[in-house]
Design an enzyme around this catalytic site. Structure first.
Site, mmCIF file in Angstrom:
data_model
loop_
_atom_site.group_PDB
_atom_site.id
_atom_site.type_symbol
_atom_site.label_atom_id
_atom_site.label_comp_id
_atom_site.label_asym_id
_atom_site.label_seq_id
_atom_site.Cartn_x
_atom_site.Cartn_y
_atom_site.Cartn_z
ATOM 1 N N TYR A 1 4.803 7.190 -6.458
ATOM 2 C CA TYR A 1 4.820 8.217 -5.411
ATOM 3 C C TYR A 1 3.842 9.324 -5.801
ATOM 4 C CZ TYR A 1 9.222 6.004 -3.882
ATOM 5 O OH TYR A 1 10.183 5.110 -3.464
ATOM 6 N N PRO B 1 17.084 5.237 4.963
ATOM 7 C CA PRO B 1 18.438 5.276 5.536
ATOM 8 C C PRO B 1 18.490 5.790 6.970
ATOM 9 C CG PRO B 1 18.122 7.084 3.957
ATOM 10 C CD PRO B 1 16.931 6.178 3.827
ATOM 11 N N GLY C 1 10.929 6.878 15.551
ATOM 12 C CA GLY C 1 10.325 6.109 16.633
ATOM 13 C C GLY C 1 10.840 6.571 17.973
ATOM 14 N N PRO D 1 18.861 3.772 18.876
ATOM 15 C CA PRO D 1 19.889 2.886 19.442
ATOM 16 C C PRO D 1 20.895 3.698 20.260
ATOM 17 C CG PRO D 1 19.488 2.346 17.137
ATOM 18 C CD PRO D 1 18.691 3.590 17.424
HETATM 19 N N1 LIG Z 1 12.396 1.065 -2.989
HETATM 20 C C1 LIG Z 1 11.516 1.101 -2.021
HETATM 21 O O1 LIG Z 1 10.739 0.160 -1.795
HETATM 22 C C2 LIG Z 1 11.473 2.332 -1.154
HETATM 23 C C3 LIG Z 1 10.682 2.365 0.016
HETATM 24 C C4 LIG Z 1 10.694 3.541 0.788
HETATM 25 C C5 LIG Z 1 11.475 4.622 0.387
HETATM 26 N N2 LIG Z 1 12.201 4.561 -0.773
HETATM 27 C C6 LIG Z 1 13.070 5.677 -1.216
HETATM 28 O O2 LIG Z 1 13.948 5.975 -0.158
HETATM 29 C C7 LIG Z 1 13.880 7.360 0.168
HETATM 30 C C8 LIG Z 1 14.146 7.544 1.646
HETATM 31 O O3 LIG Z 1 13.248 6.754 2.393
HETATM 32 P P1 LIG Z 1 12.254 7.369 3.467
HETATM 33 O O4 LIG Z 1 11.847 8.759 3.075
HETATM 34 O O5 LIG Z 1 11.217 6.360 3.702
HETATM 35 O O6 LIG Z 1 13.153 7.355 4.751
HETATM 36 P P2 LIG Z 1 14.169 8.334 5.432
HETATM 37 O O7 LIG Z 1 14.802 9.175 4.398
HETATM 38 O O8 LIG Z 1 15.039 7.466 6.255
HETATM 39 O O9 LIG Z 1 13.285 9.200 6.418
HETATM 40 C C9 LIG Z 1 12.383 10.146 5.995
HETATM 41 C C10 LIG Z 1 11.565 10.569 7.207
HETATM 42 O O10 LIG Z 1 12.400 11.224 8.154
HETATM 43 C C11 LIG Z 1 11.956 12.578 8.365
HETATM 44 N N3 LIG Z 1 13.153 13.423 8.377
HETATM 45 C C12 LIG Z 1 14.072 13.536 7.395
HETATM 46 N N4 LIG Z 1 15.059 14.363 7.772
HETATM 47 C C13 LIG Z 1 14.753 14.790 9.017
HETATM 48 C C14 LIG Z 1 15.412 15.649 9.925
HETATM 49 N N5 LIG Z 1 16.590 16.222 9.640
HETATM 50 N N6 LIG Z 1 14.816 15.862 11.126
HETATM 51 C C15 LIG Z 1 13.636 15.295 11.429
HETATM 52 N N7 LIG Z 1 12.962 14.461 10.599
HETATM 53 C C16 LIG Z 1 13.531 14.196 9.399
HETATM 54 C C17 LIG Z 1 11.069 12.910 7.190
HETATM 55 O O11 LIG Z 1 10.080 13.847 7.580
HETATM 56 P P3 LIG Z 1 10.107 15.372 7.044
HETATM 57 O O12 LIG Z 1 9.504 15.330 5.675
HETATM 58 O O13 LIG Z 1 9.286 16.100 8.042
HETATM 59 O O14 LIG Z 1 11.544 15.810 7.041
HETATM 60 C C18 LIG Z 1 10.468 11.536 6.882
HETATM 61 O O15 LIG Z 1 9.374 11.279 7.734
HETATM 62 C C19 LIG Z 1 12.491 7.791 -0.295
HETATM 63 O O16 LIG Z 1 12.413 9.154 -0.557
HETATM 64 C C20 LIG Z 1 12.334 6.967 -1.550
HETATM 65 O O17 LIG Z 1 12.967 7.625 -2.631
HETATM 66 C C21 LIG Z 1 12.216 3.433 -1.519
#
Ligand SMILES: NC(=O)c1ccc[n+]([C@@H]2O[C@H](COP(=O)([O-])OP(=O)(O)OC[C@H]3O[C@@H](n4cnc5c(N)ncnc54)[C@H](OP(=O)(O)O)[C@@H]3O)[C@@H](O)[C@H]2O)c1
Length: 288
Positions: A66, A211, A217, A221
């Site tokens: 990252y 999560p 998008g 749902p």
């Molecule tokens: N193991 C793997 O292959 C893998 C792959 C991907 C991710 N990860 C881990 O999983 C964690 C979570 O995944 P993720 O960050 O991809 O997905 P996520 O937590 O489901 O979604 C994050 C996205 O949602 C937005 N967001 C978050 N809270 C919000 C809110 N209250 N209102 C509006 N927009 C919001 C964020 O933008 P803003 O910054 O603008 O809030 C960001 O674009 C990552 O931080 C990482 O540690 C692991």
């Protein structure tokens, strides 16, 4: 493990000995765009990390890739090596200038990466180090053995896997104790239900990444929107509360670069879904 149902709902013992609140924080979004380079405002990124800990988050997920390096460095600088906060990192993916994520499970590379991760995180032992993604060009067992050796050397306390199948989990468990599995999973994307159930059977923590993707998008749902309206909550809070309710071993790590979003997301821990809510959410089509 936690001694009663109530505390088990709220906490999970990673590897049997690291007790964490189940709703954690994902530190992938505190880097630059496309998860490359530094964020626009490093002070703000560190503020998000500090605020998360202030609000009771004691499980933070990151990875060497990252930034690369940036997320780990910011955690080291913002939080130091704090007692009572479990920091989980990963190795096994290379980045290039185009931002691609390239699996690289060579044991020498992995052992090099743990040295870099230790330095950036400013610690002598990483609480949980996860093999980020199996590399089709490297024997899976050889990569897992590298993590076992890091554990034997005291560089890491626990080994985790990410993006694995049930078969890979079972193979790895023959080599070393596996504390967690981190796969893509949310209310609208449940392809890895079998991996989640295997984690439950083995008391392995399941860290659902992305999560809240079900909410991103154009189309949320319908059931998620309806439950959110009914409960006067955001769809993201409902998606997180569903994950906490769906299994005792889930450790959701919502990611954000914003303090406001962080505060809103963490409020999901206080949202108790009713049987009616859960039935509606369980019926959501698994697409995203
Ligand atoms: N193991 C793997 O292959 C893998 C792959 C991907 C991710 N990860 C881990 O999983 C964690 C979570 O995944 P993720 O960050 O991809 O997905 P996520 O937590 O489901 O979604 C994050 C996205 O949602 C937005 N967001 C978050 N809270 C919000 C809110 N209250 N209102 C509006 N927009 C919001 C964020 O933008 P803003 O910054 O603008 O809030 C960001 O674009 C990552 O931080 C990482 O540690 C692991």
């Amino acid at each position: 493990m936690a001694s009663n149902t109530t505390s088990r709902r709220e906490t999970f013992d990673i590897g049997g000995d690291l007790t964490v609140n189940r709703l954690g924080f994902g530190a992938m979004r505190i880097t630059g765009e496309e998860i490359i380079g530094t964020p626009g405002d490093e002070g703000e990124a560190k503020e998000v990390l500090r605020r998360a800990v202030d609000l009771g988050v004691d499980f933070v997920d990151t990875a060497d890739s990252y930034g690369p390096g940036v997320s780990e460095r910011l955690i080291g600088e913002a939080l130091g090596d704090p007692d009572g906060v479990v920091v989980a990192s990963k190795a096994g993916l290379l980045r290039n200038r185009e931002g691609d994520w390239l699996p690289h499970g060579d044991p020498d590379f992995l052992k090099n990466q743990v040295l870099c991760s230790l330095d950036r995180l400013g610690t002598t032992t990483i609480d949980l180090y996860q093999y980020h993604r199996p590399d089709p060009d490297t024997d899976f067992e050889k990569s897992v053995h590298a993590f076992a050796e890091m554990k034997d050397a005291g560089q890491i306390a626990h080994v985790g896997l990410s993006n694995v199948t049930v078969e890979q989990l079972e193979t790895a468990m023959e080599i070393v104790d596996i504390a967690t599995v981190q796969n893509r999973y949310n209310v609208g994307h449940r392809d890895d239900e079998d991996v989640l159930r295997a984690c439950e059977r083995n008391d392995v923590g399941f860290i659902p990444w992305g999560p809240m993707y079900a909410v991103d998008g154009d189309e949320i749902p319908e059931a998620l929107g309806e439950v959110a309206n009914r409960r006067d909550a955001t769809a993201r809070q409902v998606a997180l509360a569903w994950l906490l309710d769906h299994s005792d071993v889930t450790l959701p790590i919502p990611g954000t670069s914003s303090v406001d979003h962080l505060e809103s997301n963490l409020a999901a821990a206080d949202l108790s879904l009713t049987d009616e809510d859960l039935a509606a959410l369980d019926a959501v089509d698994s697409q995203k």
